[in-house]
Structure formats: structure tokens, C-alpha cells
Enzyme design. Structure first.
Site, PDB file in Angstrom:
ATOM      1  N   LYS A  86      28.776 -30.333  -3.261  1.00  0.00           N
ATOM      2  CA  LYS A  86      28.766 -28.875  -3.137  1.00  0.00           C
ATOM      3  C   LYS A  86      29.241 -28.237  -4.438  1.00  0.00           C
ATOM      4  CE  LYS A  86      30.528 -25.183  -0.072  1.00  0.00           C
ATOM      5  NZ  LYS A  86      31.388 -24.895   1.100  1.00  0.00           N
ATOM      6  N   SER A 161      29.494 -22.036   4.774  1.00  0.00           N
ATOM      7  CA  SER A 161      28.955 -21.786   3.448  1.00  0.00           C
ATOM      8  C   SER A 161      28.262 -22.984   2.829  1.00  0.00           C
ATOM      9  CB  SER A 161      30.100 -21.360   2.517  1.00  0.00           C
ATOM     10  OG  SER A 161      31.051 -22.416   2.386  1.00  0.00           O
ATOM     11  N   SER A 185      32.870 -24.486   7.411  1.00  0.00           N
ATOM     12  CA  SER A 185      31.726 -24.563   6.492  1.00  0.00           C
ATOM     13  C   SER A 185      31.162 -25.957   6.280  1.00  0.00           C
ATOM     14  CB  SER A 185      32.112 -23.971   5.131  1.00  0.00           C
ATOM     15  OG  SER A 185      32.363 -22.592   5.253  1.00  0.00           O
TER      16      SER A 185
END
Length: 507
Positions: A86, A161, A185
Site C-alpha cells: 500500500k 482506504s 481499511s
């Protein structure tokens, strides 16, 4: 007939590499080819899970892994298995944008501890995945570089997210990925993409080099297609880090062992608590149906199911959306156009304050600005005790609810998200509706306890994935893997194999 290595789990890839059936270069190239085919194809819409693909670097790391294997000097069981990261974790020599224009083009001079551990374990890094800007969002629609699409339906959100990491794994672009979980998330994207997502105990995985959204809530963790793969990855990235003052100085439990034990399907003597507050109005019927079926399977595996009440959970969302913006408003003050990232000159001779204002106006998106304003207000003189102080008191009550619940049960279960994936754009103009997606996941972050989301099947209404969330006491992450693997094993037997997005969606 050649093997499609992208369809293998990380554990299967590790076994194939050990048996000499393939090489890390072959496996890594297969995933790079898959990314090229489905992520951002020139002739059609793609998944857009990646913000940056490092083909050259990944192949160089894969070649080094193959050389180590030939020399008998492997670094870990996952040496040679590629991974996606990420874009909120710093990566030396690779861009780290946090999904924001204000960090466009920034290349960190150091690795986050999680990234360093991946490199030290020999996992080739495929690239950086898309995310809501500074991890603020539940749909990955708030990325400054465009939304990620759900492989199950490209018109729907992949969660947020960390939708990029979940979508990459669901679309077979990567066998493993790293996500971060501030209020769900990792787990909520796992639920809506049919993947496994784990939020470790707070402090169980280092936050050094993780660009902070909310220091007291953020936690990096695994994103995979199976519970065993998550356990293997968790053992690589977990453990004490002296560079992180919140890191727990205790050894990790035996996570892989727990996953293998759970896969035998025996949960005799285990108490499972069903959280009463995680159902009713606002919960999609198909999600609740699949959840109840999963609870029934846990009973068949020998678990004792009890109902538990956590009355303060109904206030978790309100408390979270005061604590998180307050911490975020403080953290994002560092983006001042003076040290790194974007710098906008409104006119020649502008003052430092004017440059800062123009840079933040151009570099931050609407959701980030919204939360900065809310957080700054909550921390302002005269309102601190009324808002932020009260929210912290609620946080204490939530932790007490967990303590009481874990006296009655060894793990707690609930649906991971109230609904399946919604349409892109459907909730962009209604922040409150968007925030409600984290209803089930937020309490674990406020209390610091670990959680896992395991695919629970497809909802009857729309044929989209649902998730089952399992929560355990702090430092008892091994319970997640035992129960998660047992549930996964029972569901796979029922389904006849794993749930896979229709390939025609991506071709």
C-alpha cells in the site's frame, strides 16, 4: 499445459519454489504480466489497483531469490513470493504518494520497517497500491489518482482506504499485499472483494515509516486470499521494533501453527460470542444471511456460541470521527511546502504562509480538507473537552465492553461490513453514509484488539462478496487464525472451492 502461477496461493507458490517446479523470476513475471493485462490496459477500463509498478526492481529481487535458493541460503519460507505494498508505507527508491497530489513524485530515502522486513525475507515488491488520500475513506474513490475498481464488478468500489491492495489480490495481480487499518481499511475491503484481511493487535506490527493518519489507530497488516497466507505474511512483518515507541516488546504467537490447526476443522471447547449490536436496521439481509450460515458452521465445528452485548459500540462511529480527524489534523501539519512534496507559488514573492496555503489548497483533496477542519475544531480551545475529551471517554467504555465480552467468549464475530460493495459515486456526496461502512470494524481500532475478515459467501441480492469478522483479545492474534482457518475450511467444502471474480469482468 503451462501453469498459471497467478492463480496459486502464496503457500502453494512457496511449495512450488521449494520443489523446483518454478522460479521466482517466472512467478514474478507472471504477476507483472497479469498487472499489465488487467490493471491499466490501453483499450479498456482496468482495475487500477496500482499507482506504481516496479517491474525492473521486482525482477532483480526475484533473480536474487533464485540465486539464494540455488545456494541454499533462503531468507524465509516466503522467499521469492512477490507482494504488493500500500502506498502509505515508505519505500526507498520508489514513489510514496499516500494517494495525494501533495506528495506526487516524492521518493523516500528510507524503508518503513514493514518494507525492510519484506526485503529481508526475500519477497520481491511488485509495486505500490492505490488508496484513499492519506487513508481517509472507505471506497478508494478519494485517491487523487482516480478510483480503484472492484474485480467482481468494475462499476463498484473495492472498499477503502486500502482498496488497491485488496483489488490487486482479488484480481490475481499479486498473491500477497500489505494494507493498513485505521478504522477497517484492511478488513472492509477484504469483505467486499472476497479476500482475507487482518488487522493485528495495535503495536504488534511496526508503524515506523507508515505515514500516519491517526497514530493511536493505524496498524499495518496482511491482505491475502487465504487465512494461511495471512499467517505466513504476518509472521514476516510482525514483532518488536525499537524504532516504533508503540511497538510491543513481546514475541508473536505461533500464527502459522494456529492456522494449520484451525484448518483441521476442530473448534471443540472454543466459545464464540455473537455481538448483538452488529445487526438489525441498516444491515443488508444477504449479508446477515451469509453471516448466520457461518455461525452455524462454527457450531458444527464444535464451537459454543453465546450472545454478547457491547452497548458502547453504538457510539464508536461518533467517537472515531472525532479522534481520527483530531490526530489527522495534527499529523498533516507537516505538509507545509517547505520540506518535501508539492510546492505552489501563488505569485512571485509570495510569503511562506501564502505558499503554504496555496500548496495545501492544490495538494489536499476535499475529504482531507474536511477532516482537517473537523479535527482542528475538535481540538480548539473551548471545544477540546466537549468533543475530543468526550470521545476518549467513549473509547474507554468500548475497551471495557471488549473486556467484558472476552470474559464470556474466546473470540467475537460479526459481519465485517453492513453491505456489499456499492456503486462508484453512489455515496461520494454523502460523507455520513460513507462513514457508516466502517460501523463494524471501528471498535477494534479504538480498543487496539486484533481482527480478521474472512470471505463469507455471496449475497443473494447481488451476488457480491460478504465478509465475516472475527475479533480476539489483544495479543491473542493466533485465535483469529485458528477460527478463521476453521471457518474458511468449512466454507470451501460447502462451496466446492474458493470464490473467484468472473474473469470476463477483467478481459
Amino acid at each position: 499445459m503451462s501453469t498459471d502461477w497467478t492463480r496459486k496461493t502464496a503457500a502453494e507458490l512457496a511449495d512450488a519454489l521449494a520443489a523446483g517446479e518454478t522460479t521466482s523470476v517466472e512467478v514474478t513475471q507472471a504477476h507483472l504480466d497479469r498487472i499489465a493485462a488487467v490493471d491499466a490496459p490501453a483499450d479498456r477500463r482496468g482495475v487500477h489497483a496500482f499507482l506504481h509498478v516496479d517491474a525492473e526492481g521486482a525482477l532483480a529481487q526475484a533473480r536474487a531469490s533464485d540465486e539464494r535458493r540455488a545456494a541454499g541460503t533462503l531468507l524465509s519460507p516466503l522467499d521469492g513470493v512477490p507482494i504488493a505494498v500500500k502506498d502509505v508505507l515508505t519505500t526507498e527508491g520508489l514513489p510514496t504518494t499516500c494517494g495525494s497530489k501533495i506528495l506526487e513524485g516524492w521518493i523516500p530515502p528510507y524503508d518503513a520497517t514493514v518494507v525492510r522486513k519484506l526485503r529481508e525475507a526475500g519477497l520481491p515488491i511488485l509495486g505500490k497500491t492505490n488508496m484513499d488520500e492519506f487513508a481517509m475513506g472507505s471506497s478508494t474513490e478519494h485517491s487523487a489518482y482516480g478510483p480503484t475498481h472492484n474485480p467482481w464488478d468494475l462499476d463498484r468500489i473495492p472498499g477503502g482506504s486500502g482498496g488497491g491492495s485488496a483489488a490487486a489480490v482479488a484480481a490475481f495481480e499479486a498473491p500477497l499485499a500489505i494494507g493498513t487499518d485505521t478504522g477497517g481499511s484492511i478488513r472492509q475491503p477484504g469483505a467486499v472483494t472476497g479476500t482475507v484481511g487482518v488487522k493485528p493487535t495495535y503495536g504488534g506490527v511496526s508503524r515506523y515509516g507508515l505515514v500516519a493518519l491517526a497514530n493511536s489507530l493505524d496498524q499495518a497488516g496482511p491482505v491475502t486470499r487465504t487465512v494461511l497466507d495471512s499467517a505466513l505474511l504476518h509472521e514476516v512483518i510482525g514483532g518488536h521494533d525499537p524504532l516504533d515507541s508503540t511497538s510491543i516488546d513481546q514475541p508473536l504467537p505461533a500464527l502459522v501453527e494456529a492456522a494449520r490447526l484451525g484448518a483441521t476443522g476442530d473448534l471443540s471447547g472454543l466459545r464464540v460470542g455473537v455481538i448483538q449490536e452488529m445487526s438489525g436496521e441498516g444491515w443488508q439481509p444477504g449479508v446477515l444471511t451469509r453471516f448466520q450460515e457461518s455461525v452455524d458452521l462454527l457450531v458444527k465445528a464444535g464451537a459454543e456460541v453465546v450472545e454478547v452485548s457491547c452497548p458502547s459500540f453504538v457510539h464508536a462511529l461518533a467517537a472515531y470521527y472525532l479522534i481520527l480527524p483530531a490526530e489527522a489534523s495534527s499529523n498533516l501539519a507537516k505538509f507545509d511546502a517547505m520540506r518535501y512534496g508539492l510546492r505552489v507559488w501563488p505569485y512571485e514573492g509570495a510569503s511562506a504562509e501564502e505558499v503554504m496555503r496555496a500548496t495545501r489548497d492544490a495538494g489536499f483533496g476535499d475529504e482531507v480538507k474536511r477532516r482537517i477542519i473537523l479535527g482542528t475544531y475538535a481540538l480548539s480551545s473551548g471545544y477540546y473537552d466537549a468533543y475530543y475529551g468526550q470521545a476518549q471517554k467513549v473509547r474507554t467504555l468500548i475497551a471495557r465492553d471488549f473486556d467484558a465480552a472476552f470474559e464470556k467468549a474466546d473470540v467475537l464475530v460479526s459481519p465485517t461490513a453492513p453491505t456489499t460493495a456499492f456503486k462508484l459515486g453512489e455515496k461520494l456526496d454523502d460523507p455520513i453514509a460513507m462513514y457508516l461502512n466502517d460501523l463494524a470494524t471501528i471498535p477494534a481500532n479504538l480498543a487496539g484488539v486484533p481482527g480478521i475478515s474472512v470471505p463469507g459467501g455471496l449475497a443473494d441480492e447481488d451476488g457480491l462478496p460478504t465478509g465475516v469478522q472475527i475479533l480476539a483479545p489483544a495479543l491473542a492474534d493466533d485465535r483469529l487464525y485458528r477460527v478463521g482457518a476453521a471457518l474458511e475450511s468449512a466454507l470451501l467444502a460447502q462451496w466446492g472451492g474458493p470464490l473467484v471474480p468472473p474473469e470476463e469482468n477483467l478481459r
